[in-house]
Design a protein around this motif. Sequence first.
Motif, mmCIF file in Angstrom:
data_model
loop_
_atom_site.group_PDB
_atom_site.id
_atom_site.type_symbol
_atom_site.label_atom_id
_atom_site.label_comp_id
_atom_site.label_asym_id
_atom_site.label_seq_id
_atom_site.Cartn_x
_atom_site.Cartn_y
_atom_site.Cartn_z
ATOM 1 N N GLY A 116 8.397 24.534 2.300
ATOM 2 C CA GLY A 116 7.987 22.983 3.071
ATOM 3 C C GLY A 116 6.685 22.958 3.649
ATOM 4 O O GLY A 116 6.800 21.933 4.829
ATOM 5 N N ASN A 117 5.748 22.799 3.148
ATOM 6 C CA ASN A 117 4.433 22.365 3.099
ATOM 7 C C ASN A 117 4.936 20.858 1.625
ATOM 8 O O ASN A 117 5.194 20.519 1.036
ATOM 9 C CB ASN A 117 3.423 23.234 2.202
ATOM 10 C CG ASN A 117 3.305 24.065 2.440
ATOM 11 O OD1 ASN A 117 3.917 24.982 4.085
ATOM 12 N ND2 ASN A 117 4.010 25.352 1.727
ATOM 13 N N ALA A 118 4.295 19.868 2.762
ATOM 14 C CA ALA A 118 3.899 18.590 2.442
ATOM 15 C C ALA A 118 2.222 17.471 2.804
ATOM 16 O O ALA A 118 2.162 17.924 3.812
ATOM 17 C CB ALA A 118 4.849 17.890 3.367
ATOM 18 N N ILE A 119 2.072 17.416 1.970
ATOM 19 C CA ILE A 119 0.256 16.925 1.920
ATOM 20 C C ILE A 119 0.466 15.525 2.137
ATOM 21 O O ILE A 119 1.224 15.147 0.689
ATOM 22 C CB ILE A 119 -0.710 17.590 1.248
ATOM 23 C CG1 ILE A 119 -0.550 17.995 -0.108
ATOM 24 C CG2 ILE A 119 -0.815 18.865 2.692
ATOM 25 C CD1 ILE A 119 -1.955 18.440 -0.556
ATOM 26 N N VAL A 178 4.156 11.917 5.284
ATOM 27 C CA VAL A 178 4.213 13.330 5.619
ATOM 28 C C VAL A 178 6.217 13.292 5.901
ATOM 29 O O VAL A 178 6.420 14.231 5.682
ATOM 30 C CB VAL A 178 3.100 13.767 5.447
ATOM 31 C CG1 VAL A 178 3.228 16.187 6.094
ATOM 32 C CG2 VAL A 178 1.975 14.143 4.514
ATOM 33 N N ALA A 179 5.630 12.375 6.990
ATOM 34 C CA ALA A 179 6.872 12.950 8.012
ATOM 35 C C ALA A 179 7.942 12.627 7.190
ATOM 36 O O ALA A 179 8.756 13.182 6.910
ATOM 37 C CB ALA A 179 6.923 11.934 9.285
ATOM 38 N N ALA A 180 7.722 11.610 6.112
ATOM 39 C CA ALA A 180 9.036 10.545 4.935
ATOM 40 C C ALA A 180 9.230 11.753 4.647
ATOM 41 O O ALA A 180 10.369 12.419 4.743
ATOM 42 C CB ALA A 180 8.802 10.117 4.704
ATOM 43 N N ALA A 181 8.036 12.369 3.970
ATOM 44 C CA ALA A 181 8.934 13.164 2.813
ATOM 45 C C ALA A 181 9.106 14.957 2.927
ATOM 46 O O ALA A 181 11.143 15.378 2.779
ATOM 47 C CB ALA A 181 7.185 13.748 2.455
ATOM 48 N N LEU A 182 9.560 15.163 4.617
ATOM 49 C CA LEU A 182 9.452 16.242 5.103
ATOM 50 C C LEU A 182 11.273 15.926 5.034
ATOM 51 O O LEU A 182 11.792 17.299 5.355
ATOM 52 C CB LEU A 182 9.042 16.507 6.040
ATOM 53 C CG LEU A 182 7.779 17.638 5.377
ATOM 54 C CD1 LEU A 182 6.656 17.728 6.929
ATOM 55 C CD2 LEU A 182 7.702 18.333 5.107
ATOM 56 N N ILE A 241 1.363 -1.271 0.102
ATOM 57 C CA ILE A 241 0.365 0.136 -0.201
ATOM 58 C C ILE A 241 1.197 1.231 -0.333
ATOM 59 O O ILE A 241 1.956 0.859 0.703
ATOM 60 C CB ILE A 241 -1.091 -0.387 1.259
ATOM 61 C CG1 ILE A 241 -1.789 -1.325 1.668
ATOM 62 C CG2 ILE A 241 -1.705 1.789 1.040
ATOM 63 C CD1 ILE A 241 -2.955 -1.686 2.739
ATOM 64 N N GLU A 242 0.610 2.284 -0.778
ATOM 65 C CA GLU A 242 1.965 2.921 -0.879
ATOM 66 C C GLU A 242 1.089 4.160 -0.926
ATOM 67 O O GLU A 242 -0.373 5.183 -1.319
ATOM 68 C CB GLU A 242 2.138 3.172 -2.199
ATOM 69 C CG GLU A 242 1.372 3.681 -3.705
ATOM 70 C CD GLU A 242 2.053 3.205 -5.157
ATOM 71 O OE1 GLU A 242 3.146 2.239 -4.744
ATOM 72 O OE2 GLU A 242 1.740 3.364 -6.106
ATOM 73 N N PHE A 243 1.384 5.744 -1.223
ATOM 74 C CA PHE A 243 0.787 6.813 -0.377
ATOM 75 C C PHE A 243 0.817 8.250 -1.116
ATOM 76 O O PHE A 243 2.494 7.678 -1.541
ATOM 77 C CB PHE A 243 0.783 7.261 0.983
ATOM 78 C CG PHE A 243 0.036 6.772 2.332
ATOM 79 C CD1 PHE A 243 -0.002 6.056 2.119
ATOM 80 C CD2 PHE A 243 -1.313 7.921 2.760
ATOM 81 C CE1 PHE A 243 -1.358 5.018 3.428
ATOM 82 C CE2 PHE A 243 -1.887 7.005 3.297
ATOM 83 C CZ PHE A 243 -2.138 6.059 3.600
ATOM 84 N N GLN A 244 0.484 8.754 -2.325
ATOM 85 C CA GLN A 244 0.994 9.373 -2.745
ATOM 86 C C GLN A 244 1.541 11.054 -2.101
ATOM 87 O O GLN A 244 0.511 11.197 -1.407
ATOM 88 C CB GLN A 244 0.142 9.807 -3.754
ATOM 89 C CG GLN A 244 0.403 11.101 -4.492
ATOM 90 C CD GLN A 244 0.861 11.399 -5.858
ATOM 91 O OE1 GLN A 244 1.204 9.719 -6.413
ATOM 92 N NE2 GLN A 244 2.532 11.602 -6.112
ATOM 93 N N ILE A 245 2.090 11.754 -1.967
ATOM 94 C CA ILE A 245 2.872 12.876 -1.249
ATOM 95 C C ILE A 245 2.803 13.908 -2.956
ATOM 96 O O ILE A 245 3.654 13.430 -3.809
ATOM 97 C CB ILE A 245 4.511 12.862 -1.191
ATOM 98 C CG1 ILE A 245 3.727 11.256 0.469
ATOM 99 C CG2 ILE A 245 5.464 13.700 -0.184
ATOM 100 C CD1 ILE A 245 3.705 12.439 1.170
ATOM 101 N N LEU A 246 2.341 15.364 -2.263
ATOM 102 C CA LEU A 246 2.795 16.471 -2.498
ATOM 103 C C LEU A 246 3.655 17.740 -1.417
ATOM 104 O O LEU A 246 3.358 17.038 -0.701
ATOM 105 C CB LEU A 246 1.578 17.061 -3.519
ATOM 106 C CG LEU A 246 0.966 16.619 -4.442
ATOM 107 C CD1 LEU A 246 -0.128 17.155 -5.591
ATOM 108 C CD2 LEU A 246 2.382 16.775 -5.808
ATOM 109 N N ALA A 247 4.527 17.840 -2.298
ATOM 110 C CA ALA A 247 5.908 18.469 -1.323
ATOM 111 C C ALA A 247 6.114 19.729 -1.531
ATOM 112 O O ALA A 247 6.571 19.799 -2.989
ATOM 113 C CB ALA A 247 7.151 18.223 -0.389
#
Length: 505
Positions: free
Chosen positions: A219-222, A260-264, A209-215
């Motif tokens: 410094g914003n990420a969702i 989101v934490a992973a992307a940041l 299962i994978e999550f789509q990220i936009l950053a």
Amino acid sequence: MIKKVLIANRGEIAVRVIRSCREMVIRTVAVFSEADRSSQHVRFADEAYFIGPSPSNESYLVIDKIIEVAKVTKADAIHPGYGFLSENAEFSDRCKKEGIIFIGPSAYAISTMGNKITARETMINAGVPVVPGTKEAITDETKAEKTAIRVGLPVMIKASSGGGGKGMRMVKDKKDIKAGIRAAKSEAMASFGDDSVYIEKYIQGPHHIEFQILADQHGNAIHLCERECSVQRRHQKVIEESPSPFITEELREKMGEAAVAAALAVNYEGAGTIEFLVDKDRNYYFLEMNTRLQVEHPITEKVVGIDLVREQIRIASGEKLSHTQADIKQTGHAIECRIYAEDPDNNFMPSPGTIIHNTQPSGPGVRIDGYVYPGYKIPLFYDPMISKLITWAEDRPSAIQRMKRALNEYKITGVKTSITFLDRVMNNKEFAKGIYDTHFIDENFDELIGSSSDEKSEDEDIAIITAFFDYTEKLSKLQSIKTFQSNGGISPWKNFGRKKGVTRM
Ligand code: MV4
């Protein structure tokens, strides 16, 4: 402000990116190899440049050639698509040095996540759950053996430079651990030129299962929720869906926060995907991060209602995210089937050749991201994916029903395709219940793979008959055009009921 984008890719994803650029009134530059001279993306783009022989390592993978075309055409930005140079840190860096915007993340983010050990370390430091195992690369076999016993057998030994299923092996017995490490190291050195390996506890019957990220660059990420990608064959995703039929709302929230934490944690910019393994008790573990737009991105677009390519371009031009996390809602259910030119009844052997007939489904809730057309020769040099068929409906049963209808409408002759296999999955009872994990195809092999000859021949008969009527229809149109021209180009309907010899109005 980005005014011209070079798409450093081919096939359906190149066409997909050009579409969003066109809507944004951004000019487009295509690059093409010898085999792609008559490929759709070449015709779709505003400009197109030949970059070399068909093999990828002489064309689509040659950084100097891509950069040269970008300079000659004065492209502001390059979109790498997926595959090819999309996760090449050197390419990201080179674009930066040349003053060309790379529509994707920094070289640092790509290399940190491309190395599975630094990815794990970064996740552990960010508080994202990882599979229990070694934190660093294995340097001491005895120490590694102790770790394997501590986390519990069986374990997976994985190559740090591997990914997507490459460079991993399972060890079930304590006595095989040291030999397994040695074998994994030599395989990793042979495959990736890097022999560093690490150990993870084997997660039984996991979901992918994978999550789509936009950053953005501020410094914003969702996250844009999840995709269930457990219908895989030899680590190749075949069918994806969103929402996942397995996770709960509570788990979605926790995994979304972790994504989101992973992307940041890597100062990510752009669209990315955090892959998790989820076990039968709904424990989730970070698996890998894909620092590119994924093949399966359309099902997220359909359920969340956001054009991901548009957002990638907006982020790359320095704009803030267009949405907050509170704006993100899942509506309905979407399924994607990947249509390949391969023979599902002959061990999915690639089936290159020329498309003769290509009747595509349409109607409510049906989307096709593709690039082939009648007369198009599918080249052997690249991935044999023909298109992606996506259906959306208000709920999962309706999306499955719609997919069955669309697959039944989809008629391709000239090459064998995976359509019949996909239809069998849609008719599988376990799939219909949403109860399946990454072992689904193996566990249903006999039902999904064997060929029922009448099923095949019936499909082919229908396609040939459709092609015949299509041909006769075109022929009659041609004849009517000839008739039209022979009477001076006046429509027979204008003449109908009028006195003879009426002149052109
Ligand atoms: C695993 C796993 C179970 N336990 N790691 C890694 C790459 C990805 N494409 C598949 N990977 C897996 N890593 C641990 N510790 C199960 C998978 C996995 C898988 C493994 C074998 C065969 C098919 C698979 C499909 C999805 C996930």
